[in-house]
Design a protein around this motif. Structure first.
Motif, PDB file in Angstrom:
ATOM      1  N   PHE A 151      55.130  29.638  45.141  1.00  0.00           N
ATOM      2  CA  PHE A 151      56.308  29.596  46.297  1.00  0.00           C
ATOM      3  C   PHE A 151      56.578  28.243  46.678  1.00  0.00           C
ATOM      4  CE2 PHE A 151      55.784  34.334  46.233  1.00  0.00           C
ATOM      5  CZ  PHE A 151      56.924  34.527  45.897  1.00  0.00           C
ATOM      6  N   VAL A 152      55.599  27.545  47.488  1.00  0.00           N
ATOM      7  CA  VAL A 152      55.695  26.453  48.243  1.00  0.00           C
ATOM      8  C   VAL A 152      55.612  25.036  47.386  1.00  0.00           C
ATOM      9  CG1 VAL A 152      54.654  25.277  50.231  1.00  0.00           C
ATOM     10  CG2 VAL A 152      54.582  27.552  49.964  1.00  0.00           C
ATOM     11  N   VAL A 153      54.670  25.173  46.403  1.00  0.00           N
ATOM     12  CA  VAL A 153      54.453  23.892  45.545  1.00  0.00           C
ATOM     13  C   VAL A 153      55.596  23.894  44.544  1.00  0.00           C
ATOM     14  CG1 VAL A 153      53.100  22.527  43.967  1.00  0.00           C
ATOM     15  CG2 VAL A 153      52.057  23.530  45.965  1.00  0.00           C
ATOM     16  N   GLY A 154      55.794  25.208  43.910  1.00  0.00           N
ATOM     17  CA  GLY A 154      56.752  25.456  42.741  1.00  0.00           C
ATOM     18  C   GLY A 154      58.066  25.694  43.040  1.00  0.00           C
ATOM     19  N   GLY A 155      58.189  26.032  44.163  1.00  0.00           N
ATOM     20  CA  GLY A 155      59.464  26.082  44.720  1.00  0.00           C
ATOM     21  C   GLY A 155      60.262  27.268  43.893  1.00  0.00           C
ATOM     22  N   HIS A 156      59.530  28.466  43.591  1.00  0.00           N
ATOM     23  CA  HIS A 156      60.274  29.487  43.057  1.00  0.00           C
ATOM     24  C   HIS A 156      60.751  30.377  43.878  1.00  0.00           C
ATOM     25  CE1 HIS A 156      58.569  28.171  39.108  1.00  0.00           C
ATOM     26  NE2 HIS A 156      57.505  28.067  39.510  1.00  0.00           N
ATOM     27  N   SER A 157      61.666  31.290  43.569  1.00  0.00           N
ATOM     28  CA  SER A 157      62.579  32.246  44.424  1.00  0.00           C
ATOM     29  C   SER A 157      61.911  33.738  44.163  1.00  0.00           C
ATOM     30  CB  SER A 157      63.751  32.166  44.347  1.00  0.00           C
ATOM     31  OG  SER A 157      64.331  32.615  43.233  1.00  0.00           O
ATOM     32  N   GLN A 158      61.542  33.758  42.826  1.00  0.00           N
ATOM     33  CA  GLN A 158      60.994  35.185  42.301  1.00  0.00           C
ATOM     34  C   GLN A 158      59.614  35.013  42.541  1.00  0.00           C
ATOM     35  OE1 GLN A 158      62.998  37.638  41.595  1.00  0.00           O
ATOM     36  NE2 GLN A 158      64.570  36.212  42.503  1.00  0.00           N
ATOM     37  N   PRO A 159      58.876  36.304  42.605  1.00  0.00           N
ATOM     38  CA  PRO A 159      57.446  36.388  42.724  1.00  0.00           C
ATOM     39  C   PRO A 159      56.691  35.908  41.305  1.00  0.00           C
ATOM     40  CG  PRO A 159      58.267  38.378  42.356  1.00  0.00           C
ATOM     41  CD  PRO A 159      59.516  37.537  42.790  1.00  0.00           C
ATOM     42  N   PRO A 160      55.536  35.735  41.538  1.00  0.00           N
ATOM     43  CA  PRO A 160      54.466  35.388  40.047  1.00  0.00           C
ATOM     44  C   PRO A 160      54.672  36.417  39.290  1.00  0.00           C
ATOM     45  CG  PRO A 160      53.516  34.888  42.257  1.00  0.00           C
ATOM     46  CD  PRO A 160      54.595  35.642  42.668  1.00  0.00           C
ATOM     47  N   THR A 161      54.470  36.335  38.162  1.00  0.00           N
ATOM     48  CA  THR A 161      54.314  37.422  37.218  1.00  0.00           C
ATOM     49  C   THR A 161      53.272  38.494  37.423  1.00  0.00           C
ATOM     50  OG1 THR A 161      52.864  36.332  35.571  1.00  0.00           O
ATOM     51  CG2 THR A 161      55.389  35.988  35.136  1.00  0.00           C
ATOM     52  N   VAL A 162      53.322  39.888  37.114  1.00  0.00           N
ATOM     53  CA  VAL A 162      52.189  40.571  37.158  1.00  0.00           C
ATOM     54  C   VAL A 162      51.081  40.148  36.342  1.00  0.00           C
ATOM     55  CG1 VAL A 162      51.379  42.961  36.710  1.00  0.00           C
ATOM     56  CG2 VAL A 162      53.956  42.536  37.418  1.00  0.00           C
ATOM     57  N   THR A 163      50.933  39.520  35.532  1.00  0.00           N
ATOM     58  CA  THR A 163      49.874  38.838  34.767  1.00  0.00           C
ATOM     59  C   THR A 163      48.976  38.217  35.510  1.00  0.00           C
ATOM     60  OG1 THR A 163      50.834  39.462  32.797  1.00  0.00           O
ATOM     61  CG2 THR A 163      49.000  37.881  32.805  1.00  0.00           C
ATOM     62  N   ARG A 164      49.808  37.220  36.172  1.00  0.00           N
ATOM     63  CA  ARG A 164      49.199  35.969  37.134  1.00  0.00           C
ATOM     64  C   ARG A 164      48.606  36.608  38.211  1.00  0.00           C
ATOM     65  NH1 ARG A 164      52.391  31.097  38.504  1.00  0.00           N
ATOM     66  NH2 ARG A 164      50.441  30.137  39.085  1.00  0.00           N
ATOM     67  N   VAL A 165      49.353  37.770  38.646  1.00  0.00           N
ATOM     68  CA  VAL A 165      48.692  38.502  40.237  1.00  0.00           C
ATOM     69  C   VAL A 165      47.517  39.063  39.726  1.00  0.00           C
ATOM     70  CG1 VAL A 165      49.183  40.184  41.665  1.00  0.00           C
ATOM     71  CG2 VAL A 165      50.873  38.476  41.273  1.00  0.00           C
ATOM     72  N   GLN A 166      47.619  39.803  38.543  1.00  0.00           N
ATOM     73  CA  GLN A 166      46.271  40.540  38.216  1.00  0.00           C
ATOM     74  C   GLN A 166      44.957  39.541  37.889  1.00  0.00           C
ATOM     75  OE1 GLN A 166      45.751  43.847  38.204  1.00  0.00           O
ATOM     76  NE2 GLN A 166      47.799  43.811  38.966  1.00  0.00           N
ATOM     77  N   GLN A 167      45.310  38.349  37.585  1.00  0.00           N
ATOM     78  CA  GLN A 167      44.342  37.406  36.996  1.00  0.00           C
ATOM     79  C   GLN A 167      43.808  36.777  38.447  1.00  0.00           C
ATOM     80  OE1 GLN A 167      46.636  34.552  34.653  1.00  0.00           O
ATOM     81  NE2 GLN A 167      46.191  35.427  32.684  1.00  0.00           N
ATOM     82  N   ALA A 168      44.436  36.750  39.284  1.00  0.00           N
ATOM     83  CA  ALA A 168      44.135  36.125  40.749  1.00  0.00           C
ATOM     84  C   ALA A 168      43.348  37.350  41.317  1.00  0.00           C
ATOM     85  CB  ALA A 168      45.271  35.790  41.541  1.00  0.00           C
ATOM     86  N   LEU A 169      43.664  38.635  41.130  1.00  0.00           N
ATOM     87  CA  LEU A 169      42.915  39.843  41.649  1.00  0.00           C
ATOM     88  C   LEU A 169      41.728  39.964  41.217  1.00  0.00           C
ATOM     89  CD1 LEU A 169      45.850  42.250  42.107  1.00  0.00           C
ATOM     90  CD2 LEU A 169      44.307  41.656  44.003  1.00  0.00           C
ATOM     91  N   SER A 170      41.149  39.656  39.618  1.00  0.00           N
ATOM     92  CA  SER A 170      40.133  39.737  39.236  1.00  0.00           C
ATOM     93  C   SER A 170      39.085  38.916  39.767  1.00  0.00           C
ATOM     94  CB  SER A 170      40.638  39.337  37.700  1.00  0.00           C
ATOM     95  OG  SER A 170      40.595  38.239  37.409  1.00  0.00           O
ATOM     96  N   LEU A 171      39.685  37.800  40.785  1.00  0.00           N
ATOM     97  CA  LEU A 171      38.545  36.846  41.349  1.00  0.00           C
ATOM     98  C   LEU A 171      38.253  37.406  42.705  1.00  0.00           C
ATOM     99  CD1 LEU A 171      39.949  33.435  39.483  1.00  0.00           C
ATOM    100  CD2 LEU A 171      37.744  34.924  38.894  1.00  0.00           C
ATOM    101  N   VAL A 172      38.895  38.355  43.290  1.00  0.00           N
ATOM    102  CA  VAL A 172      38.924  38.674  44.559  1.00  0.00           C
ATOM    103  C   VAL A 172      38.047  39.876  44.601  1.00  0.00           C
ATOM    104  CG1 VAL A 172      40.270  39.460  46.616  1.00  0.00           C
ATOM    105  CG2 VAL A 172      41.236  37.731  45.131  1.00  0.00           C
ATOM    106  N   GLY A 173      37.026  39.879  45.669  1.00  0.00           N
ATOM    107  CA  GLY A 173      36.011  40.958  45.793  1.00  0.00           C
ATOM    108  C   GLY A 173      34.986  40.447  46.780  1.00  0.00           C
ATOM    109  N   TRP A 174      34.997  40.778  47.751  1.00  0.00           N
ATOM    110  CA  TRP A 174      34.103  40.569  48.889  1.00  0.00           C
ATOM    111  C   TRP A 174      32.381  40.831  48.554  1.00  0.00           C
ATOM    112  CZ3 TRP A 174      30.659  43.931  51.428  1.00  0.00           C
ATOM    113  CH2 TRP A 174      31.223  45.309  51.352  1.00  0.00           C
ATOM    114  N   ARG A 175      32.523  41.686  47.561  1.00  0.00           N
ATOM    115  CA  ARG A 175      30.924  42.061  47.416  1.00  0.00           C
ATOM    116  C   ARG A 175      30.263  41.055  46.546  1.00  0.00           C
ATOM    117  NH1 ARG A 175      33.221  46.987  47.493  1.00  0.00           N
ATOM    118  NH2 ARG A 175      31.935  48.759  48.533  1.00  0.00           N
ATOM    119  N   GLY A 176      30.972  40.071  46.067  1.00  0.00           N
ATOM    120  CA  GLY A 176      30.885  38.925  45.322  1.00  0.00           C
ATOM    121  C   GLY A 176      30.286  37.615  45.941  1.00  0.00           C
TER     122      GLY A 176
END
Length: 349
Positions: A151-176
């Motif tokens: 949004f900020v750097v790329g200046g997009h008005s639409q959200p990231p694709t579901v695929t990109r969100v899922q890729q980022a989510l795969s790296l999130v997890g406090w137990r790690g």
């Protein structure tokens, strides 16, 4: 760029209106290596006179009011020490200083010899992650980076694709995020930690303790989240205003506090898109963001506790009252005040 301008405040009874302190993770914890003492202005009037400062620190509005007995030299020494402490802690928790302990962890995936304060704050963050069942998650950084760059750097008005969100989510997890003494490590390459949902409260608490060590006991310290210590000399409480999420500069509700801290979390702190559909408060379990026109304020014994709890509660959907209550009840003595998109104020109970 940090704004070090200050202005004297008149001694009025108008409420202080804090903006949500989780404003723009791209700005949070951005602080120059040192702030000059000239940034502080002393009101040297009568005995028990208020010393007041208002300016910018940690990338967000900050302020300090403390009462002193006219000992200017002692007050200056205390303020100098406070500024040095803020700079020292920022050098641990900053996402923008390449040599900070947090930046090193995110870059290298492992650090050893972490300072005691870093261990303490990360430990508190992981504890809140466990209590909130991952709603509060210090490993949120990959998701935040995705949204910021999109949004900020790329200046997009639409959200990231579901695929990109899922890729980022795969790296999130406090137990790690593994904390063992002074060693911290991340379980997977690409993981990253942000302490933005708790660090400002922690720094407020540290500054409050430092000022106490210098002999001050009646003060309102706000290095991102306000904490009131003792009553004013006349015995009255400190008045803190809660901003209207629809118009944050306007106080919609006020709180009287003594020996308590207050933290507010709301999506309106930073809207990532023009429509306000995406905000800086991101749910680490879903990838969705908190509403732009709602807020949750927590009153607690410490600013660290209030900061983390308000962040977590704001990320639990307003309709899920049982989940909010369950989390609140893990923190005895805390209160939560909610403001909805219609401006209705209610206490979570």
């Amino acid at each position: 760029m940090i704004d070090l301008s200050t202005r004297s405040l008149q001694d009025s009874q108008e409420p202080v209106t804090p903006v949500p302190r989780k404003v723009g993770r791209r700005r949070l914890l951005l602080l120059a290596a040192a702030l000059p003492l000239a940034a502080w202005r002393l009101n040297q009037t009568a005995e028990a006179a208020p010393l007041r400062w208002e300016g910018t620190a940690l990338g967000a509005p900050a302020s300090l009011v403390l009462y002193h007995a006219g000992d200017t030299q002692r007050a200056q020494a205390a303020l100098t020490a406070t500024l040095a402490e803020v700079a020292r802690l920022e050098a641990m928790f900053s996402l923008f200083q390449a040599d900070s302990w947090l930046s090193r962890l995110n870059r290298e995936g492992r650090i050893t010899g972490a300072p005691t304060e870093f261990q303490s704050l990360l430990g508190s963050a992981l504890k809140m992650a466990a209590l909130s069942r991952g709603v509060f998650d210090p490993s949120i950084q990959p998701l935040w980076s995705l949204y910021f760059e999109h949004f900020v750097v790329g200046g997009h008005s639409q959200p990231p694709t579901v695929t990109r969100v899922q890729q980022a989510l795969s790296l999130v997890g406090w137990r790690g995020v593994r904390l063992a003494g002074d060693e911290v490590s991340l379980a997977r390459a690409g993981m990253g930690v942000s302490l933005n949902g708790i660090a400002q409260g922690f720094i407020t608490d540290r500054c409050s303790a430092l000022l106490r060590q210098h002999g001050f006991s009646q003060m309102l310290v706000d290095m991102g989240e306000p904490r009131a210590l003792e009553a004013k000399p006349d015995g009255s409480a400190w008045i803190i205003g809660l901003g209207d999420p629809r118009e944050p500069s306007r106080a919609l509700h006020t709180l009287s506090v003594v020996d308590q801290a207050v933290a507010t979390s709301g999506g309106y702190g930073t809207r990532l898109d023009a429509a306000g559909l995406y905000t800086h408060l991101i749910n680490p379990r879903t990838g969705h963001t908190a509403p732009a026109k709602e807020s949750v304020t927590v009153v607690a014994a410490s600013a660290t506790q209030a900061d983390a709890l308000s962040t977590a509660l704001a990320l639990i959907p307003r309709a899920d009252t049982p989940a909010r209550l369950a989390l609140l009840r893990t923190q005895p003595g805390c209160r939560a005040i909610c403001i909805d998109s219609a401006g209705q104020v209610s206490e979570l109970s």
